[in-house]
Design a protein around this motif. Structure first.
Motif, PDB file in Angstrom:
ATOM      1  N   ILE A  12       6.925 -71.421  16.399  1.00 25.00           N
ATOM      2  CA  ILE A  12       5.543 -71.876  16.351  1.00 25.00           C
ATOM      3  C   ILE A  12       5.271 -72.379  14.942  1.00 25.00           C
ATOM      4  N   THR A  13       4.941 -73.652  14.849  1.00 28.39           N
ATOM      5  CA  THR A  13       4.751 -74.281  13.548  1.00 28.39           C
ATOM      6  C   THR A  13       3.539 -75.195  13.610  1.00 28.39           C
ATOM      7  N   LYS A  14       3.478 -76.186  12.729  1.00 29.30           N
ATOM      8  CA  LYS A  14       2.429 -77.199  12.730  1.00 29.30           C
ATOM      9  C   LYS A  14       3.110 -78.560  12.847  1.00 29.30           C
ATOM     10  N   LYS A  15       2.512 -79.460  13.625  1.00 28.45           N
ATOM     11  CA  LYS A  15       3.197 -80.723  13.899  1.00 28.45           C
ATOM     12  C   LYS A  15       3.446 -81.536  12.637  1.00 28.45           C
ATOM     13  N   HIS A  16       2.511 -81.498  11.683  1.00 29.40           N
ATOM     14  CA  HIS A  16       2.696 -82.329  10.485  1.00 29.40           C
ATOM     15  C   HIS A  16       3.875 -81.866   9.625  1.00 29.40           C
ATOM     16  N   LEU A  17       4.399 -80.666   9.912  1.00 27.55           N
ATOM     17  CA  LEU A  17       5.591 -80.202   9.214  1.00 27.55           C
ATOM     18  C   LEU A  17       6.870 -80.773   9.837  1.00 27.55           C
ATOM     19  N   LEU A  18       6.742 -81.320  11.047  1.00 24.60           N
ATOM     20  CA  LEU A  18       7.878 -81.951  11.707  1.00 24.60           C
ATOM     21  C   LEU A  18       7.796 -83.473  11.672  1.00 24.60           C
ATOM     22  N   VAL A  19       6.594 -83.984  11.909  1.00 20.86           N
ATOM     23  CA  VAL A  19       6.393 -85.429  11.927  1.00 20.86           C
ATOM     24  C   VAL A  19       5.291 -85.770  10.929  1.00 20.86           C
ATOM     25  N   GLU A  20       5.606 -86.652  10.004  1.00 21.14           N
ATOM     26  CA  GLU A  20       4.656 -86.999   8.960  1.00 21.14           C
ATOM     27  C   GLU A  20       3.351 -87.511   9.565  1.00 21.14           C
ATOM     28  N   GLY A  21       2.238 -86.901   9.153  1.00 21.14           N
ATOM     29  CA  GLY A  21       0.944 -87.275   9.691  1.00 21.14           C
ATOM     30  C   GLY A  21      -0.139 -86.396   9.108  1.00 21.14           C
ATOM     31  N   PRO A  22      -1.375 -86.504   9.630  1.00 18.92           N
ATOM     32  CA  PRO A  22      -2.483 -85.704   9.092  1.00 18.92           C
ATOM     33  C   PRO A  22      -2.249 -84.217   9.289  1.00 18.92           C
ATOM     34  N   GLU A  23      -2.650 -83.427   8.300  1.00 17.48           N
ATOM     35  CA  GLU A  23      -2.492 -81.984   8.400  1.00 17.48           C
ATOM     36  C   GLU A  23      -3.380 -81.424   9.505  1.00 17.48           C
ATOM     37  N   SER A  24      -2.865 -80.422  10.186  1.00 14.68           N
ATOM     38  CA  SER A  24      -3.604 -79.784  11.268  1.00 14.68           C
ATOM     39  C   SER A  24      -3.226 -78.320  11.330  1.00 14.68           C
ATOM     40  N   ASN A  25      -4.188 -77.481  11.649  1.00 12.11           N
ATOM     41  CA  ASN A  25      -3.916 -76.055  11.817  1.00 12.11           C
ATOM     42  C   ASN A  25      -3.577 -75.691  13.261  1.00 12.11           C
ATOM     43  N   GLU A  26      -3.551 -76.707  14.136  1.00 13.48           N
ATOM     44  CA  GLU A  26      -3.213 -76.449  15.526  1.00 13.48           C
ATOM     45  C   GLU A  26      -1.752 -76.016  15.640  1.00 13.48           C
ATOM     46  N   PRO A  27      -1.460 -74.945  16.376  1.00 18.37           N
ATOM     47  CA  PRO A  27      -0.063 -74.525  16.542  1.00 18.37           C
ATOM     48  C   PRO A  27       0.730 -75.544  17.349  1.00 18.37           C
ATOM     49  N   PHE A  28       1.970 -75.716  16.975  1.00 14.56           N
ATOM     50  CA  PHE A  28       2.877 -76.647  17.650  1.00 14.56           C
ATOM     51  C   PHE A  28       4.146 -75.867  17.952  1.00 14.56           C
ATOM     52  N   GLU A  29       4.374 -75.543  19.219  1.00 10.89           N
ATOM     53  CA  GLU A  29       5.510 -74.707  19.616  1.00 10.89           C
ATOM     54  C   GLU A  29       6.671 -75.594  20.044  1.00 10.89           C
ATOM     55  N   VAL A  30       7.806 -75.355  19.429  1.00 13.08           N
ATOM     56  CA  VAL A  30       8.960 -76.224  19.668  1.00 13.08           C
ATOM     57  C   VAL A  30      10.170 -75.396  20.101  1.00 13.08           C
ATOM     58  N   PRO A  31      11.047 -75.988  20.913  1.00 10.12           N
ATOM     59  CA  PRO A  31      12.250 -75.269  21.352  1.00 10.12           C
ATOM     60  C   PRO A  31      13.259 -75.140  20.220  1.00 10.12           C
ATOM     61  N   VAL A  32      14.114 -74.131  20.354  1.00 12.79           N
ATOM     62  CA  VAL A  32      15.244 -73.949  19.432  1.00 12.79           C
ATOM     63  C   VAL A  32      16.533 -74.116  20.250  1.00 12.79           C
ATOM     64  N   PRO A  33      17.072 -75.324  20.281  1.00 12.16           N
ATOM     65  CA  PRO A  33      18.255 -75.571  21.109  1.00 12.16           C
ATOM     66  C   PRO A  33      19.562 -75.170  20.427  1.00 12.16           C
ATOM     67  N   PHE A  34      20.567 -74.906  21.243  1.00 11.30           N
ATOM     68  CA  PHE A  34      21.959 -74.949  20.801  1.00 11.30           C
ATOM     69  C   PHE A  34      22.781 -75.423  21.989  1.00 11.30           C
ATOM     70  N   PHE A  35      24.029 -75.788  21.755  1.00 10.24           N
ATOM     71  CA  PHE A  35      24.803 -76.515  22.761  1.00 10.24           C
ATOM     72  C   PHE A  35      26.229 -75.980  22.853  1.00 10.24           C
ATOM     73  N   LEU A  36      26.754 -76.005  24.057  1.00 13.65           N
ATOM     74  CA  LEU A  36      28.152 -75.641  24.310  1.00 13.65           C
ATOM     75  C   LEU A  36      28.859 -76.854  24.891  1.00 13.65           C
TER      76      LEU A  36
END
Length: 239
Positions: A12-36
């Motif tokens: 759980i992070t903030k979108k502007h920490l992943l994609v450059e854009g306006p700061e927001s305090n809204e939570p942005f939940e992202v998957p944590v992948p790995f691959f076989l």
């Protein structure tokens, strides 16, 4: 050759920490992948997900792990009938804990890491903690020499970040980007990641991956909740 997609919980992070854009305090939940990747010469992991210590962790800040014990790499591999001892090779995109934390479960695999990644910050401490057969490389490398699994040097997010290019018989060429590209939005709209180590290197890497996409390579980005939802996860697979 088969490709399996796994998810090791979320962050759980903030979108502007992943994609450059306006700061927001809204939570942005992202998957944590790995691959076989099941290759005739061995079972290969690309990244290992979060450590078991992320389960029920009391964490504050910009990156909060959300993970159950069954999300750990050792439990996820059971979905395809494998144990951690069945993994012969590990390719780490980089040494951040959501990509390298699951190394704790492996003791005998050959682990590929860019030399520049080890030299960066305190990463030598992390590498020394796990008694793996580490192979420190510089730049691109064909793992088995048959063109099916190629490590591609993709710096920017970290100095030694690397991605993995697969040449699948039916699904075609597929690039696992790790954090070289967080989301497809970055590629679609020429955006910058919200966080990076080196801006120039990151731009060059993104342009390189965009070019690969125009040449027909399928791109699987690092933490895109929308694109990730379109893929089938293990025990399903792609060939």
């Amino acid at each position: 050759m088969k490709l399996y997609l796994f998810q090791c919980g979320t962050i759980i992070t903030k979108k502007h920490l992943l994609v450059e854009g306006p700061e927001s305090n809204e939570p942005f939940e992202v998957p944590v992948p790995f691959f076989l990747i099941e290759h005739p010469d061995g079972n290969v992991l690309f990244d290992t997900g979060q450590p078991m210590s992320s389960v029920n962790a009391t964490v504050t800040g910009n990156y909060i792990p959300a993970m159950a014990e069954d999300d750990h790499v050792s439990r996820q591999l059971e979905k395809v009938g494998l144990k951690t001892t069945d993994i012969s090779h590990i390719v780490l995109s980089h040494l951040h804990s959501d990509h390298a934390g699951g190394l704790e479960a492996f003791k005998d695999a050959i682990c590929y890491i860019q030399e520049k990644e080890i030299q960066h910050g305190n990463n030598q401490i992390l590498a020394d903690r796990d008694p793996l057969q580490c192979r420190f490389i510089n730049g691109d490398q064909d793992i088995f020499g048959d063109g099916k699994l190629q490590i591609i040097f993709t710096p920017g997010h970290t100095p030694g970040h690397q991605s993995l290019l697969l040449n699948l018989e039916k699904w075609g060429k597929t690039l696992l980007t790790g954090d070289a590209v967080y989301t497809e939005e970055i590629l679609d709209h020429n955006l910058m990641p919200g966080v990076f180590h080196n801006r120039k290197a990151s731009i060059e890497t993104i342009e390189k991956i965009q070019k690969m996409r125009t040449e027909g390579v399928r791109i699987i980005t690092g933490h895109d909740p929308q694109s990730w939802a379109k893929f089938k996860l293990a025990p399903a697979h792609y060939e």
